[in-house]
Scaffold this motif. Structure first.
Motif, PDB file in Angstrom:
ATOM      1  N   TRP A   1       0.825  -1.197   0.000  1.00 15.24           N
ATOM      2  CA  TRP A   1       0.000   0.000   0.000  1.00 15.24           C
ATOM      3  C   TRP A   1       0.861   1.251   0.000  1.00 15.24           C
ATOM      4  N   VAL A   2       0.361   2.279  -0.653  1.00 18.95           N
ATOM      5  CA  VAL A   2       1.038   3.569  -0.750  1.00 18.95           C
ATOM      6  C   VAL A   2       0.294   4.543   0.154  1.00 18.95           C
ATOM      7  N   HIS A   3       1.038   5.162   1.087  1.00 13.75           N
ATOM      8  CA  HIS A   3       0.445   6.097   2.046  1.00 13.75           C
ATOM      9  C   HIS A   3       1.163   7.438   1.985  1.00 13.75           C
ATOM     10  N   LEU A   4       0.404   8.501   2.223  1.00 14.18           N
ATOM     11  CA  LEU A   4       1.013   9.811   2.415  1.00 14.18           C
ATOM     12  C   LEU A   4       1.796   9.806   3.727  1.00 14.18           C
ATOM     13  N   ALA A   5       2.641  10.780   3.927  1.00 19.85           N
ATOM     14  CA  ALA A   5       3.385  10.907   5.182  1.00 19.85           C
ATOM     15  C   ALA A   5       2.437  11.060   6.367  1.00 19.85           C
ATOM     16  N   THR A   6       1.236  11.582   6.128  1.00 17.37           N
ATOM     17  CA  THR A   6       0.243  11.768   7.189  1.00 17.37           C
ATOM     18  C   THR A   6      -0.477  10.471   7.542  1.00 17.37           C
ATOM     19  N   GLY A   7      -0.253   9.421   6.757  1.00 21.53           N
ATOM     20  CA  GLY A   7      -0.847   8.130   7.044  1.00 21.53           C
ATOM     21  C   GLY A   7      -2.003   7.738   6.150  1.00 21.53           C
ATOM     22  N   GLU A   8      -2.567   8.675   5.422  1.00 20.41           N
ATOM     23  CA  GLU A   8      -3.707   8.346   4.567  1.00 20.41           C
ATOM     24  C   GLU A   8      -3.278   7.470   3.390  1.00 20.41           C
ATOM     25  N   PRO A   9      -4.064   6.433   3.096  1.00 20.28           N
ATOM     26  CA  PRO A   9      -3.730   5.572   1.961  1.00 20.28           C
ATOM     27  C   PRO A   9      -4.126   6.217   0.640  1.00 20.28           C
ATOM     28  N   LEU A  10      -3.244   6.061  -0.350  1.00 16.37           N
ATOM     29  CA  LEU A  10      -3.518   6.559  -1.699  1.00 16.37           C
ATOM     30  C   LEU A  10      -3.962   5.448  -2.639  1.00 16.37           C
ATOM     31  N   GLY A  11      -3.508   4.230  -2.389  1.00 17.74           N
ATOM     32  CA  GLY A  11      -3.791   3.099  -3.261  1.00 17.74           C
ATOM     33  C   GLY A  11      -2.747   2.029  -3.022  1.00 17.74           C
ATOM     34  N   HIS A  12      -2.575   1.146  -4.002  1.00 20.83           N
ATOM     35  CA  HIS A  12      -1.618   0.053  -3.846  1.00 20.83           C
ATOM     36  C   HIS A  12      -0.837  -0.155  -5.135  1.00 20.83           C
ATOM     37  N   LEU A  13       0.301  -0.820  -5.012  1.00 19.39           N
ATOM     38  CA  LEU A  13       1.105  -1.143  -6.178  1.00 19.39           C
ATOM     39  C   LEU A  13       0.420  -2.245  -6.974  1.00 19.39           C
ATOM     40  N   PRO A  14       0.745  -2.367  -8.261  1.00 20.37           N
ATOM     41  CA  PRO A  14       0.154  -3.451  -9.059  1.00 20.37           C
ATOM     42  C   PRO A  14       0.455  -4.815  -8.445  1.00 20.37           C
ATOM     43  N   THR A  15      -0.467  -5.742  -8.643  1.00 23.53           N
ATOM     44  CA  THR A  15      -0.358  -7.088  -8.077  1.00 23.53           C
ATOM     45  C   THR A  15       0.940  -7.773  -8.471  1.00 23.53           C
ATOM     46  N   GLU A  16       1.390  -7.582  -9.715  1.00 25.39           N
ATOM     47  CA  GLU A  16       2.619  -8.230 -10.183  1.00 25.39           C
ATOM     48  C   GLU A  16       3.833  -7.792  -9.369  1.00 25.39           C
ATOM     49  N   ILE A  17       3.829  -6.563  -8.907  1.00 27.67           N
ATOM     50  CA  ILE A  17       4.938  -6.045  -8.097  1.00 27.67           C
ATOM     51  C   ILE A  17       4.759  -6.459  -6.636  1.00 27.67           C
ATOM     52  N   SER A  18       3.540  -6.294  -6.120  1.00 23.88           N
ATOM     53  CA  SER A  18       3.276  -6.658  -4.726  1.00 23.88           C
ATOM     54  C   SER A  18       3.593  -8.126  -4.449  1.00 23.88           C
ATOM     55  N   ALA A  19       3.401  -8.991  -5.439  1.00 21.81           N
ATOM     56  CA  ALA A  19       3.614 -10.426  -5.253  1.00 21.81           C
ATOM     57  C   ALA A  19       5.033 -10.757  -4.820  1.00 21.81           C
ATOM     58  N   TRP A  20       6.027  -9.987  -5.263  1.00 20.87           N
ATOM     59  CA  TRP A  20       7.409 -10.248  -4.848  1.00 20.87           C
ATOM     60  C   TRP A  20       7.916  -9.208  -3.844  1.00 20.87           C
ATOM     61  N   LEU A  21       7.396  -7.969  -3.920  1.00 25.37           N
ATOM     62  CA  LEU A  21       7.895  -6.914  -3.040  1.00 25.37           C
ATOM     63  C   LEU A  21       7.365  -7.070  -1.606  1.00 25.37           C
ATOM     64  N   ALA A  22       6.093  -7.424  -1.454  1.00 24.59           N
ATOM     65  CA  ALA A  22       5.515  -7.555  -0.107  1.00 24.59           C
ATOM     66  C   ALA A  22       6.241  -8.605   0.732  1.00 24.59           C
ATOM     67  N   PRO A  23       6.464  -9.830   0.227  1.00 30.64           N
ATOM     68  CA  PRO A  23       7.187 -10.815   1.051  1.00 30.64           C
ATOM     69  C   PRO A  23       8.602 -10.367   1.393  1.00 30.64           C
ATOM     70  N   TRP A  24       9.265  -9.718   0.448  1.00 31.36           N
ATOM     71  CA  TRP A  24      10.626  -9.233   0.701  1.00 31.36           C
ATOM     72  C   TRP A  24      10.610  -8.174   1.805  1.00 31.36           C
ATOM     73  N   MET A  25       9.651  -7.248   1.734  1.00 36.59           N
ATOM     74  CA  MET A  25       9.553  -6.213   2.769  1.00 36.59           C
ATOM     75  C   MET A  25       9.182  -6.810   4.120  1.00 36.59           C
TER      76      MET A  25
END
Length: 112
Positions: A56-80
């Motif tokens: 998920w992509v959040h502003l510095a204030t904490g509000e969510p803007l949206g999320h990264l594409p599924t193809e990226i989240s599939a490998w980036l989320a577990p790594w993070m």
């Protein structure tokens, strides 16, 4: 002792550009008006145990803007979740005339 990041996923770029999806839901598109190119945003993976974790992509204030594409989240989320770090900044913020999935473009840099 400084914790070590997990091995970076093979064949994936450490620095890349990506769009942000889901910006039109729950009035998130109104938050894009306060964002300017170069602004830092936070990348936050879903909690462990999700079948298809998103980043998920959040502003510095904490509000969510949206999320990264599924193809990226599939490998980036577990790594993070394993301790890897990713930073992002806004590259392009487009108007309402642009399809929602292309309105916000980020530059993501992975470290560790």
């Amino acid at each position: 002792m400084k914790p070590t990041a997990p091995p970076f996923p093979t064949g994936r770029p450490r620095t890349f550009r990506t769009t942000v999806h889901g910006t039109v839901f729950a009035g998130r598109d109104r938050l894009l008006k306060d964002l300017t190119p170069g602004d830092a945003v936070h990348l936050i993976p879903d909690p462990p145990g999700q079948d298809r974790p998103e980043v998920w992509v959040h502003l510095a204030t904490g509000e969510p803007l949206g999320h990264l594409p599924t193809e990226i989240s599939a490998w980036l989320a577990p790594w993070m979740l394993g301790g890897g770090r990713a930073a992002a900044k806004a590259l392009k913020i487009a108007s309402d005339e642009v399809p929602s999935w292309r309105r916000l473009v980020l530059l993501v840099s992975c470290s560790g």
